[in-house]
Write a protein that holds these residues in place. Structure first.
Motif, PDB file in Angstrom:
ATOM      1  N   HIS A 238       0.931  -0.985   0.027  1.00  0.00           N
ATOM      2  CA  HIS A 238      -0.056  -0.052  -0.109  1.00  0.00           C
ATOM      3  C   HIS A 238       0.980   1.211   0.105  1.00  0.00           C
ATOM      4  O   HIS A 238       1.857   1.248   0.683  1.00  0.00           O
ATOM      5  CB  HIS A 238      -0.760   0.080   1.347  1.00  0.00           C
ATOM      6  CG  HIS A 238      -2.037  -1.089   1.201  1.00  0.00           C
ATOM      7  ND1 HIS A 238      -1.957  -2.347   1.039  1.00  0.00           N
ATOM      8  CD2 HIS A 238      -3.509  -0.811   1.099  1.00  0.00           C
ATOM      9  CE1 HIS A 238      -3.201  -3.047   1.037  1.00  0.00           C
ATOM     10  NE2 HIS A 238      -4.141  -1.962   1.029  1.00  0.00           N
ATOM     11  N   GLU A 239       0.446   2.202  -0.767  1.00  0.00           N
ATOM     12  CA  GLU A 239       1.208   3.432  -0.799  1.00  0.00           C
ATOM     13  C   GLU A 239       1.216   4.185   0.507  1.00  0.00           C
ATOM     14  O   GLU A 239       2.075   4.925   0.856  1.00  0.00           O
ATOM     15  CB  GLU A 239       0.676   4.392  -1.720  1.00  0.00           C
ATOM     16  CG  GLU A 239       0.993   3.841  -3.288  1.00  0.00           C
ATOM     17  CD  GLU A 239       0.287   4.662  -4.367  1.00  0.00           C
ATOM     18  OE1 GLU A 239      -0.100   6.095  -4.073  1.00  0.00           O
ATOM     19  OE2 GLU A 239       0.101   4.241  -5.691  1.00  0.00           O
ATOM     20  N   ARG A 240       0.140   4.186   1.192  1.00  0.00           N
ATOM     21  CA  ARG A 240      -0.214   4.990   2.479  1.00  0.00           C
ATOM     22  C   ARG A 240      -1.261   4.219   3.321  1.00  0.00           C
ATOM     23  O   ARG A 240      -2.172   4.042   2.740  1.00  0.00           O
ATOM     24  CB  ARG A 240      -0.477   6.587   2.068  1.00  0.00           C
ATOM     25  CG  ARG A 240      -0.376   7.240   3.240  1.00  0.00           C
ATOM     26  CD  ARG A 240      -0.516   8.738   2.700  1.00  0.00           C
ATOM     27  NE  ARG A 240      -0.130   9.758   3.713  1.00  0.00           N
ATOM     28  CZ  ARG A 240      -0.126  11.115   3.608  1.00  0.00           C
ATOM     29  NH1 ARG A 240       0.326  11.609   2.312  1.00  0.00           N
ATOM     30  NH2 ARG A 240       0.192  11.878   4.640  1.00  0.00           N
ATOM     31  N   VAL A 241      -0.936   4.353   4.670  1.00  0.00           N
ATOM     32  CA  VAL A 241      -1.955   3.711   5.411  1.00  0.00           C
ATOM     33  C   VAL A 241      -1.686   4.743   6.732  1.00  0.00           C
ATOM     34  O   VAL A 241      -0.771   4.851   7.572  1.00  0.00           O
ATOM     35  CB  VAL A 241      -1.632   2.391   6.001  1.00  0.00           C
ATOM     36  CG1 VAL A 241      -2.774   1.903   6.917  1.00  0.00           C
ATOM     37  CG2 VAL A 241      -1.775   1.310   4.610  1.00  0.00           C
TER      38      VAL A 241
ATOM     39  N   VAL B 271      -9.101   6.476 -11.681  1.00  0.00           N
ATOM     40  CA  VAL B 271      -8.950   6.644 -10.217  1.00  0.00           C
ATOM     41  C   VAL B 271      -8.237   5.570  -9.698  1.00  0.00           C
ATOM     42  O   VAL B 271      -8.573   4.454 -10.105  1.00  0.00           O
ATOM     43  CB  VAL B 271     -10.193   6.952  -9.446  1.00  0.00           C
ATOM     44  CG1 VAL B 271     -10.970   8.179  -9.610  1.00  0.00           C
ATOM     45  CG2 VAL B 271     -11.320   5.973  -9.460  1.00  0.00           C
ATOM     46  N   GLY B 272      -7.645   5.917  -8.553  1.00  0.00           N
ATOM     47  CA  GLY B 272      -6.831   4.519  -8.100  1.00  0.00           C
ATOM     48  C   GLY B 272      -7.885   3.903  -6.847  1.00  0.00           C
ATOM     49  O   GLY B 272      -9.094   4.050  -6.988  1.00  0.00           O
ATOM     50  N   GLY B 273      -7.146   3.354  -5.797  1.00  0.00           N
ATOM     51  CA  GLY B 273      -7.824   2.476  -4.904  1.00  0.00           C
ATOM     52  C   GLY B 273      -7.580   3.052  -3.424  1.00  0.00           C
ATOM     53  O   GLY B 273      -6.529   2.975  -3.069  1.00  0.00           O
ATOM     54  N   GLY B 274      -8.587   3.342  -2.698  1.00  0.00           N
ATOM     55  CA  GLY B 274      -8.466   3.490  -1.259  1.00  0.00           C
ATOM     56  C   GLY B 274      -9.877   3.381  -0.485  1.00  0.00           C
ATOM     57  O   GLY B 274     -10.652   2.952  -1.225  1.00  0.00           O
ATOM     58  N   LYS B 275      -9.693   3.256   0.881  1.00  0.00           N
ATOM     59  CA  LYS B 275     -10.807   2.840   1.702  1.00  0.00           C
ATOM     60  C   LYS B 275     -10.429   3.626   3.055  1.00  0.00           C
ATOM     61  O   LYS B 275      -9.215   3.492   3.514  1.00  0.00           O
ATOM     62  CB  LYS B 275     -10.791   1.373   1.840  1.00  0.00           C
ATOM     63  CG  LYS B 275     -12.380   0.932   2.109  1.00  0.00           C
ATOM     64  CD  LYS B 275     -13.328   1.165   0.940  1.00  0.00           C
ATOM     65  CE  LYS B 275     -14.691   0.456   1.156  1.00  0.00           C
ATOM     66  NZ  LYS B 275     -15.668   0.452   0.009  1.00  0.00           N
TER      67      LYS B 275
ATOM     68  N   ILE C 285      -9.038   4.540  10.255  1.00  0.00           N
ATOM     69  CA  ILE C 285      -8.069   4.167   9.191  1.00  0.00           C
ATOM     70  C   ILE C 285      -8.230   4.443   7.953  1.00  0.00           C
ATOM     71  O   ILE C 285      -9.336   4.284   7.334  1.00  0.00           O
ATOM     72  CB  ILE C 285      -7.436   2.553   9.312  1.00  0.00           C
ATOM     73  CG1 ILE C 285      -7.441   2.039  10.792  1.00  0.00           C
ATOM     74  CG2 ILE C 285      -6.575   2.091   8.634  1.00  0.00           C
ATOM     75  CD1 ILE C 285      -7.405   0.565  10.948  1.00  0.00           C
ATOM     76  N   ILE C 286      -7.416   5.333   7.103  1.00  0.00           N
ATOM     77  CA  ILE C 286      -7.467   5.491   5.791  1.00  0.00           C
ATOM     78  C   ILE C 286      -6.394   4.984   4.983  1.00  0.00           C
ATOM     79  O   ILE C 286      -4.976   5.188   5.304  1.00  0.00           O
ATOM     80  CB  ILE C 286      -7.235   7.039   5.419  1.00  0.00           C
ATOM     81  CG1 ILE C 286      -8.549   7.750   6.240  1.00  0.00           C
ATOM     82  CG2 ILE C 286      -7.530   7.463   4.054  1.00  0.00           C
ATOM     83  CD1 ILE C 286      -8.360   9.167   6.249  1.00  0.00           C
ATOM     84  N   ALA C 287      -6.821   3.891   4.192  1.00  0.00           N
ATOM     85  CA  ALA C 287      -5.626   3.107   3.346  1.00  0.00           C
ATOM     86  C   ALA C 287      -5.620   3.504   1.868  1.00  0.00           C
ATOM     87  O   ALA C 287      -6.603   3.308   1.350  1.00  0.00           O
ATOM     88  CB  ALA C 287      -5.718   1.724   3.648  1.00  0.00           C
ATOM     89  N   ILE C 288      -4.522   3.928   1.457  1.00  0.00           N
ATOM     90  CA  ILE C 288      -4.500   4.247   0.004  1.00  0.00           C
ATOM     91  C   ILE C 288      -3.698   2.952  -0.523  1.00  0.00           C
ATOM     92  O   ILE C 288      -2.431   3.064  -0.257  1.00  0.00           O
ATOM     93  CB  ILE C 288      -3.633   5.490  -0.226  1.00  0.00           C
ATOM     94  CG1 ILE C 288      -4.528   6.823   0.555  1.00  0.00           C
ATOM     95  CG2 ILE C 288      -3.471   5.829  -1.681  1.00  0.00           C
ATOM     96  CD1 ILE C 288      -4.112   8.164   0.248  1.00  0.00           C
TER      97      ILE C 288
END
Length: 354
Positions: free
Chosen positions: A13-16, A77-81, A29-32
């Motif tokens: 993941h690029e960023r958590v 767009v990419g993916g995040g949650k 938690i924001i996960a990119i």
């Protein structure tokens, strides 16, 4: 909470980010997962987790699924949650908590675009939009793209179920086809109504038994208890609640040749795709069949950034491609002896440069 990089679902993941705001009580938690195709887009889930590690696992798996979903849907767009951890089982939500979450999204400066998911409403997104511009799923005029993604998700699942029935059972009509739906909320309920219109035979279950009974009365279906729905003999088992239900025990209980539904992360682990195939069960990869909602809210967001209304016809055209992608996956699966989930993963990974 363990370090996210020790989680087996961490996928480069690029960023958590773990977000904590004491004043409002926000823990999120924001996960990119990937921004290869554009800013990471994916909804926010508000849920009570018995263990914080379960929330991290959800964020990691859901964000990766959004990368794959958005890529397979052809979205830029990419993916995040995001996952907001509810402090109690009643999932108490306050304006202060939602505002703090909006500030957290704004602090990412557009790398993550949020929208509704389980436990979050359109009204919540309106509140978030007062704190950040990086939000979608907002109320829109009738006949335009956007708003509640649920009906669009349901539309895509409906088309996907029809494609699966045609592919596996050789039936072009849903008349008399027996579908057992697990979860009849915004998405599952929408799927049930569309299938009922086509004359399908429906068995319905939900953790809210009264909701299942009410919908059954509306569509002429049969309600059953939530703990027996997976064992109902049927043509299609359609999971539309929470994920990870297709584990060893769940797959053993199935009495259906097709699994096609909107729940995210239906396979508890990757090996369960093979377990389905070994039982001769056709599987519709979840992030392909349930892409209708993200198609709608993404086109809404992109249109708003350009100062125009989203094109509902473009949403429908893109949703109509869901069965086409599913058939491509199933045909490649048959040709290569790979499982449908593995085929879909390879396609998505190629699209996001992994």
């Amino acid at each position: 909470m363990p370090a996210f990089w020790t989680e087996q679902d961490f996928d480069d993941h690029e960023r958590v980010e773990l977000v904590r705001d004491r004043a409002s009580g926000l823990t999120a938690i924001i996960a990119i997962h990937s921004t290869h195709l554009g800013p990471a887009a994916g909804g926010t889930r508000f849920w009570h987790y018995e263990e914080p590690a379960h929330a991290m696992r959800d964020a990691l798996r859901l964000s990766r699924g959004m990368s794959y979903k958005n890529a397979m849907a052809g979205l830029p767009v990419g993916g995040g949650k995001a996952v907001i951890l509810a402090a109690d089982r009643s999932r108490t939500k306050t304006p202060e908590l939602i505002a703090a979450f909006g500030d957290a999204v704004e602090a990412l400066c557009g790398r993550y675009i949020t929208a509704e998911d389980v436990g979050i409403t359109e009204a919540d997104m309106v509140a978030v939009s007062k704190r950040t511009q990086y939000v979608s799923g907002l109320p829109v005029p009738g006949g335009t793209a956007g708003g509640d993604p649920g009906p669009f998700t349901a539309m895509g699942i409906y088309h996907g179920i029809k494609a699966a029935v045609a592919y596996k059972l050789g039936k072009e009509s849903m008349e008399g086809v027996h579908v057992a739906l697990q979860g009849v909320g915004s998405v599952g309920g929408g799927v049930a109504r569309l299938l009922a219109r086509d004359g399908a035979k429906l068995t319905l279950a939900d953790v809210d038994a009264e909701r299942a009974a009410a919908l059954a009365g509306e569509v002429g279906g049969t309600p059953v208890a939530a703990d027996v729905i997976m064992g109902v003999p049927c043509d299609v088992f359609s999971p539309n609640a929470l994920g990870a239900i297709l584990d060893d025990e769940g797959i053993a209980r199935l009495d259906a040749p097709i699994v096609a539904g909107g729940a995210n992360n239906q396979l508890a682990r990757p090996e369960h795709g093979r377990a389905l195939a070994e039982r001769g069960i056709l599987y519709a990869p979840d992030y392909v069949i349930n892409a209708g909602g993200i198609i709608s809210v993404t086109l809404e967001y992109l249109a708003r950034r350009e100062g125009r209304e989203g094109d509902i016809n473009e949403v429908r055209e893109r949703i109509a491609q869901i069965p086409v992608r599913l058939r491509q996956i199933w045909e490649e699966s048959d040709k290569t002896a790979s499982t449908p989930d593995a085929v879909a993963d390879r396609m998505a990974q190629h699209l996001i440069g992994r």
